[in-house]
Write an enzyme that holds these catalytic residues in place. Structure first.
Site, PDB file in Angstrom:
ATOM      1  N   LYS A  31       0.803  -1.214   0.000  1.00  0.00           N
ATOM      2  CA  LYS A  31       0.000   0.000   0.000  1.00  0.00           C
ATOM      3  C   LYS A  31       0.845   1.277   0.000  1.00  0.00           C
ATOM      4  CE  LYS A  31      -1.230   1.472   3.920  1.00  0.00           C
ATOM      5  NZ  LYS A  31      -1.830   1.665   5.254  1.00  0.00           N
ATOM      6  N   THR A  32       1.794   1.349   0.899  1.00  0.00           N
ATOM      7  CA  THR A  32       2.580   2.582   1.023  1.00  0.00           C
ATOM      8  C   THR A  32       3.318   2.886  -0.276  1.00  0.00           C
ATOM      9  OG1 THR A  32       2.846   2.032   3.338  1.00  0.00           O
ATOM     10  CG2 THR A  32       4.182   3.832   2.506  1.00  0.00           C
ATOM     11  N   ASP A 218      -5.079   8.154   4.281  1.00  0.00           N
ATOM     12  CA  ASP A 218      -4.592   6.810   4.575  1.00  0.00           C
ATOM     13  C   ASP A 218      -5.408   6.216   5.729  1.00  0.00           C
ATOM     14  OD1 ASP A 218      -2.944   4.638   4.323  1.00  0.00           O
ATOM     15  OD2 ASP A 218      -1.427   5.420   5.692  1.00  0.00           O
ATOM     16  N   GLU A 219      -5.445   4.904   5.830  1.00  0.00           N
ATOM     17  CA  GLU A 219      -6.168   4.218   6.913  1.00  0.00           C
ATOM     18  C   GLU A 219      -7.604   4.746   7.037  1.00  0.00           C
ATOM     19  OE1 GLU A 219      -4.786   1.720   8.216  1.00  0.00           O
ATOM     20  OE2 GLU A 219      -2.668   2.064   8.668  1.00  0.00           O
ATOM     21  N   GLN A 249      -9.273  -4.422   8.529  1.00  0.00           N
ATOM     22  CA  GLN A 249      -8.344  -4.054   9.593  1.00  0.00           C
ATOM     23  C   GLN A 249      -8.881  -2.903  10.433  1.00  0.00           C
ATOM     24  OE1 GLN A 249      -4.000  -4.259   8.680  1.00  0.00           O
ATOM     25  NE2 GLN A 249      -4.717  -4.549   6.582  1.00  0.00           N
ATOM     26  N   ARG A 610       0.336 -10.275  10.433  1.00  0.00           N
ATOM     27  CA  ARG A 610       1.637  -9.660  10.728  1.00  0.00           C
ATOM     28  C   ARG A 610       2.768 -10.629  10.403  1.00  0.00           C
ATOM     29  NH1 ARG A 610       0.373  -5.471   9.586  1.00  0.00           N
ATOM     30  NH2 ARG A 610      -1.618  -6.476   9.173  1.00  0.00           N
TER      31      ARG A 610
END
Length: 678
Positions: A31-32, A218-219, A249, A610
Site C-alpha cells: 500500500k505505502t 490513509d487508513e 483491519q 503480521r
DNA sequence: GTTGCGTTTATTTTT
DNA sequence: TAAACGCAAC
C-alpha cells in the site's frame, strides 16, 4: 520500485488521479509504495504543483515514512512542499491561522488526557460533591459525542435513571465553556472546530479547497464522523479524493472510528472507482489461507481474498498449554530453538497480546531465560507525571488563560500556596468573573488572603512574568527552559519524594530530557517557538524521545512484546499469538456488552497477517483470574481455520516443567514421576 | 502538607 | 491478585 515493478492493480491506482478513488488495500499488499508512487506521479509526471497535494495519515510515523519515500522519488525539495500530516496536526495548523473567527486566540493550548481529566473531575465535583461516578467514563461519553460532531445542546434526552447520561448532559456544556475560557482545545476540538470553521466561514474553506486540489487519506477505515466531514468538505470542490484502507483491519470502532465510512464510500462520492489490492507480498500461503478463512466469517465487508505468488510455507502451529506460565515457556523455547538451530535473530520474533496485563508473565519468562526483549506501548513519555508537571509550566507561560495548568504548577514545587489559598483565589475569580491569573496579579486586594500567602503569590507572579518576558525576547529556548526548571527547583522536589534513589534519578532525567527535546526541536525547525514546541509535544512526539523511541526499540535485536492494536502496520518473520481463548480474543467485554465480535475477529486477523513465515497460536487450558484459577476454552477463531492448515501441538506440561527447573537427569525423572503420580 | 490506608478496578489507545 | 488512586487523619 518503478512503474514497471507494480502489479496491474497497483499501476491502475497510481494512474487514476482525477475523481474519487477507493483503494482497498489488503494487509501486506504494498500500500505505502502505491500511495507514494501516486504522489510522485501527480507531482513528477502530471506536473501538479506539490503545494496542491494533501496527504493525511493517522500517525506521525506513517506521515514521516511517506514523506521520506516520496522524497526518494521526487527529491526532497518537492517532497517538502507537499502537505503530509496527521488529521490533528493539519487541523491545528488551520486553526492556528484562522481560529480567531471562532472567538479563540491563536495561542490556544491543546489539552491531552490528563488535562481533560482534571477539568472534568473539577466540574463534576462542583455539580455534585459525591456523585460516585468515574470521571473517565463521563469524559469518554463527551469525547464520543464530539467525535460525532454533537454539540452540548444537541445531546438527545437520556433514559430515566441513566445517571451517567444525566451527568454527561450537565458536564459537557460546562466542559466546553471552560475550555473556551481557558483558550484551550482538546483533541476532538481540533477536528470539530475545524469543521465548524469551514461551515461558518465558507470563504476559509474555499481558500483551503483552492489550495488542496488533490487529497489523499490513509487508513480510511479508521476515520470517525468528524474526520469524514472534514474530508468531505476539503475535497468537496474538486473531488480528487483518494482514500486508502482495509475494512478488514478496522480495529478502532471502540474509539469512534466508523467502518461505514469506507463501506459507503461509493455512495458518499458517486462515480468512485474502486480498486482492490489483493496480492500479498508478506506472508506465506498457509498464513494467508488461515487469515482469509477467518475474516470471511464477517458479514459486513468488502469481499477480498489475499493471495501470494510464493510458497505455502509451514502450517500454522497451534499450541495447547496448561496455563499462562506454560504458555510463556512454550514461546521462549521456540525463540531459543530458532536462534540456535536456524540462526535467526531475537528481533525476528514478535509476541502479540490482546491486553497489556498479559505482558507480565512473558516479561518474567524472557528475563529468566536471558532473552532480550522490548516492550512497546505502555506509559508514554509525555504522560509521566513529572514530565507533565514540568511541561505545565511551559504551557501556562504560553497561554495565561490556561487554568488547568496554572493550578497544576501553582504549588508545585511547594511554595506556600496551599489548598486554602488556592480555594480563596478560585472563589474570588469566580465571583468577580475574572480570569484566575488576573486575580492573582493583585492578590493583595483579596482581603481574606493572609499577608504570608500574598507574598508567596507575588513571588510566583514575578517568576512567571519574568520568564514570559525572557521567552518573548527570544533566544535559546532550551537554555531558558533549563534555567526555569532550575529556578523553580523541580529536581529538588523530585528528590524529596520518598521513592528509591533510582526512581528519583529516572524522573530527574526525564525532566532533563524535555530540555534536550527542545534543543532537538530548535535544531530541526526554521522558526522555533515555544508554542510550536508544545504543539509537537501535544500532537507529534507522543512517543518517547531519544533511545527509548518505538523506532529505536524495534531496531534493537530483541524480541518484541506489544498489543495487537499497536502491531497494525508492522511485520515479523515469527509471530506468536498467545491467549487465543474465549474471553481474551474475542474479549469477554465485546461479547457481552456490544456484541461486536466482528471487530475482535478483525483484530485476530490483523495479528495473523503480521506474520511473514511462521505463525504460532497458543492457548491455555486454565488461567489465573483475579487470584483464582479458571478453566479456559480455546477461541472460536481457531475453529474457523480449516484443520488442514493447522499443526496441533500438545505440550507435556510435566516434562516441560521439570526441565525448566533444571537439575540432573535423574532428579528430573523423579520430578516427572512425582507429578504424574498426582 | 504529608502520610498511609482503604477502596476501586483491571481491553484495546494512531492524536 | 495487585496496583493505582483518592481521601482522610495526623
Amino acid at each position: 520500485m518503478s512503474l514497471q515493478t507494480l502489479n496491474p492493480q497497483q499501476r491502475e491506482a497510481v494512474l487514476h488521479t482525477e475523481g474519487p478513488l477507493l483503494l482497498l488495500a489488503g494487509a501486506g499488499s504494498g500500500k505505502t509504495g502505491v500511495v507514494t508512487h501516486r504522489i510522485a506521479h501527480l507531482v513528477g509526471t502530471k506536473g501538479v504543483a506539490p503545494e496542491q497535494v494533501l496527504a493525511v495519515t493517522f500517525t506521525n510515523k506513517a506521515a514521516r515514512e511517506m514523506q521520506e519515500r516520496v522524497a526518494r522519488l521526487v527529491g526532497p525539495r518537492q517532497a517538502a512542499a507537499i502537505t503530509l500530516s496527521t488529521f490533528h496536526s493539519l487541523c491545528a495548523r488551520i486553526l492556528r491561522s484562522d481560529i480567531e473567527s471562532l472567538g479563540y486566540k491563536r495561542n490556544f493550548s491543546i489539552y491531552g488526557a490528563s488535562d481533560q481529566q482534571h477539568l472534568v473531575r473539577d466540574l463534576m465535583a462542583a455539580i455534585d460533591a459525591d456523585h460516585g461516578l468515574n470521571a473517565d467514563h463521563i469524559l469518554w461519553k463527551i469525547s464520543d459525542a464530539k467525535n460525532r460532531l454533537i454539540a452540548p445542546d444537541r445531546l438527545g434526552p437520556c433514559m430515566e435513571g441513566d445517571v451517567i447520561g444525566a451527568m454527561v448532559r450537565r458536564v459537557y456544556p460546562e466542559y466546553q465553556k471552560s475550555l473556551k475560557s481557558y483558550n484551550a482545545l482538546d483533541f476532538d476540538d481540533l477536528l470539530m472546530l475545524t469543521v465548524r470553521l469551514f461551515d461558518e466561514h465558507p470563504q476559509v474553506l474555499e481558500r483551503y479547497q483552492e489550495r488542496f486540489r488533490y487529497v489523499m487519506v490513509d487508513e480510511y477505515q479508521d476515520t470517525n464522523a468528524a474526520q469524514f466531514e472534514l474530508v468531505r468538505r476539503l475535497a468537496g470542490k474538486w473531488c480528487n479524493l483518494c482514500v486508502v484502507g482495509d475494512d478488514d483491519q478496522s480495529i478502532y470502532g471502540w474509539r469512534g472510528a466508523e467502518p461505514g465510512n469506507i463501506l459507503d464510500f461509493e455512495r458518499h462520492f458517486p462515480g468512485a472507482r474502486v480498486i482492490r489490492l489483493e496480492q500479498n507480498y508478506r506472508s506465506t500461503g498457509n498464513i494467508l489461507a488461515a487469515a482469509n478463512a477467518v475474516i470471511c466469517q464477517n458479514q459486513q465487508r468488502k469481499e477480498k481474498r489475499l493471495w501470494t505468488a510464493g510458497d505455502a510455507g509451514d502450517k500454522v502451529s497451534l499450541v495447547t498449554c496448561q496455563d499462562a506460565d506454560d504458555e510463556a515457556r512454550a514461546v521462549v523455547e521456540r525463540v531459543h530453538q530458532n536462534l540456535l538451530q536456524r540462526q535467526m535473530h531475537y528481533r525476528d520474533h514478535a509476541i502479540l497480546l490482546r491486553t497489556n496485563a498479559q505482558t507480565l508473565v512473558f516479561e518474567q519468562e524472557l528475563r529468566l531465560s536471558r532473552i532480550p526483549y522490548v516492550l512497546i506501548g505502555g506509559q508514554q513519555f509525555f504522560d509521566r507525571k513529572e514530565v507533565r508537571d514540568a511541561i505545565a509550566y511551559l504551557r501556562f507561560l504560553v497561554n495565561p488563560f490556561d487554568e488547568v495548568n496554572l493550578l497544576r504548577i501553582l504549588n508545585y514545587p511547594r511554595r506556600g500556596i496551599g489548598r486554602t489559598t488556592a480555594d480563596l483565589l478560585i472563589r474570588s475569580s469566580v465571583s468577580m468573573q475574572r480570569p484566575l491569573w488576573q486575580v492573582m496579579r493583585d492578590a493583595g486586594a483579596v482581603e481574606t488572603i493572609s499577608p504570608k500567602a500574598a507574598e508567596a503569590i507575588a513571588g510566583f507572579v514575578n517568576l512567571v512574568e519574568s520568564y514570559r518576558k525572557r521567552y518573548r525576547t527570544g533566544g535559546d529556548l532550551a537554555a531558558i527552559t533549563r534555567s526555569l526548571f532550575d529556578t523553580v527547583g523541580i529536581a529538588e522536589e523530585l528528590r524529596r519524594a520518598p521513592e528509591s534513589r533510582e526512581q528519583a534519578d529516572r524522573r530527574v532525567e526525564n525532566v532533563e530530557e524535555i530540555v534536550n527535546a527542545i534543543a532537538r526541536y530548535m535544531a530541526r525547525e526554521a522558526n522555533p517557538t515555544l508554542t510550536g514546541f508544545l504543539e509537537t509535544v501535544a500532537l507529534l512526539d507522543r512517543d518517547e524521545p531519544g533511545d527509548n523511541s518505538k523506532e529505536k526499540k524495534l531496531a534493537q535485536d530483541a524480541v518484541v512484546l506489544m498489543s495487537l492494536h499497536s502491531s497494525k502496520g508492522l511485520e515479523f518473520p515469527q509471530v506468536f499469538l498467545p491467549g487465543c481463548e474465549e474471553g481474551f480474543l474475542p474479549h469477554k467485554k465485546s461479547v457481552s456488552e456490544t456484541y461486536d465480535v466482528d471487530e475482535e475477529r478483525r483484530l485476530f486477523y490483523v495479528g495473523v497477517t503480521r506474520a511473514r513465515t511462521k505463525l504460532t497460536l497458543l492457548h491455555a487450558q486454565e488461567r489465573k483470574k483475579y487470584g483464582k484459577m479458571e478453566p479456559r476454552d480455546r477461541s472460536r477463531f481457531i475453529d474457523e481455520i480449516p484443520q488442514e492448515l493447522l499443526r496441533p501441538e500438545c505440550r507435556d506440561i510435566m516434562v516441560s516443567e521439570a526441565c525448566d527447573e533444571g537439575g540432573s537427569l535423574s532428579a528430573m525423572f523423579d520430578r516427572v514421576m512425582a507429578l504424574k503420580g498426582n
